[in-house]
Design a protein around this motif. Sequence first.
Motif, PDB file in Angstrom:
ATOM      1  N   ASP A   6       0.831  -1.204   0.000  1.00  6.34           N
ATOM      2  CA  ASP A   6       0.000   0.000   0.000  1.00  6.34           C
ATOM      3  C   ASP A   6       0.868   1.257   0.000  1.00  6.34           C
ATOM      4  O   ASP A   6       0.616   2.201  -0.759  1.00  6.34           O
ATOM      5  N   ILE A  94      -3.508   6.654   3.045  1.00  5.98           N
ATOM      6  CA  ILE A  94      -2.804   5.383   2.877  1.00  5.98           C
ATOM      7  C   ILE A  94      -1.354   5.528   3.305  1.00  5.98           C
ATOM      8  O   ILE A  94      -0.799   4.659   3.986  1.00  5.98           O
ATOM      9  N   SER A 100      -6.095   1.489   3.475  1.00  7.87           N
ATOM     10  CA  SER A 100      -5.467   0.617   2.493  1.00  7.87           C
ATOM     11  C   SER A 100      -6.108   0.907   1.141  1.00  7.87           C
ATOM     12  O   SER A 100      -7.109   1.616   1.058  1.00  7.87           O
TER      13      SER A 100
END
Length: 199
Positions: A6, A94, A100
């Motif tokens: 991520d 993120i 995410s």
Amino acid sequence: MKSIFDFILALISFIAISPFFLILLVLVYLDTGGPFFKQKRIGKGEKVFFIYKLKSMKDIDEKRGLVSNIDRVTNLGRFIRNASLDELPSLLNILKGDMSFVGPRPLLIEYLPYYKEKHKIRHNVKPGLTGLAQINGRNQTTWEKRLDFDIEYVKKRNFLLDLKILFLTFWKVISKEGVESSVDLSIVRLDQDVEYQNK
């Protein structure tokens, strides 16, 4: 591994879109008087965090009749919502580790007391920019079905499933297939959904 993926993907994406993003920030600022909209949402472990989006509505102005959300949405705001460009600042969430790319969408903190017990496991994982509910009708489905998709994701989550969801999300956004206009502000809130509460 997912957190590392991520972070790297968000960083690369943010760098790649930065010139376009800066231009968009200026346009949104001129259009609405402020580039960002932030709101408290529920994350993993029911932790509260601020989600960031591009501002798509003018501020409330009773003298000009700008009171309802529908009246406050600008033409540019309608465009960036339909193109999902309002979600770009969530890359910052993120990078911070609050979200995410894939997971249940982070919902309002006001909804917390209204979840059925079976749906509370959606908070066992980080919320995402997109998820199973987003590629299966999004707000066109009932709250019950959307939250059931969240449960399914939590139970089945794996790297290949995440890749599939990312690909289908990208395809649906560019093709407009099965994605409703996110300018529809008349959608029933979870805390006001009698059908969900009575099931």
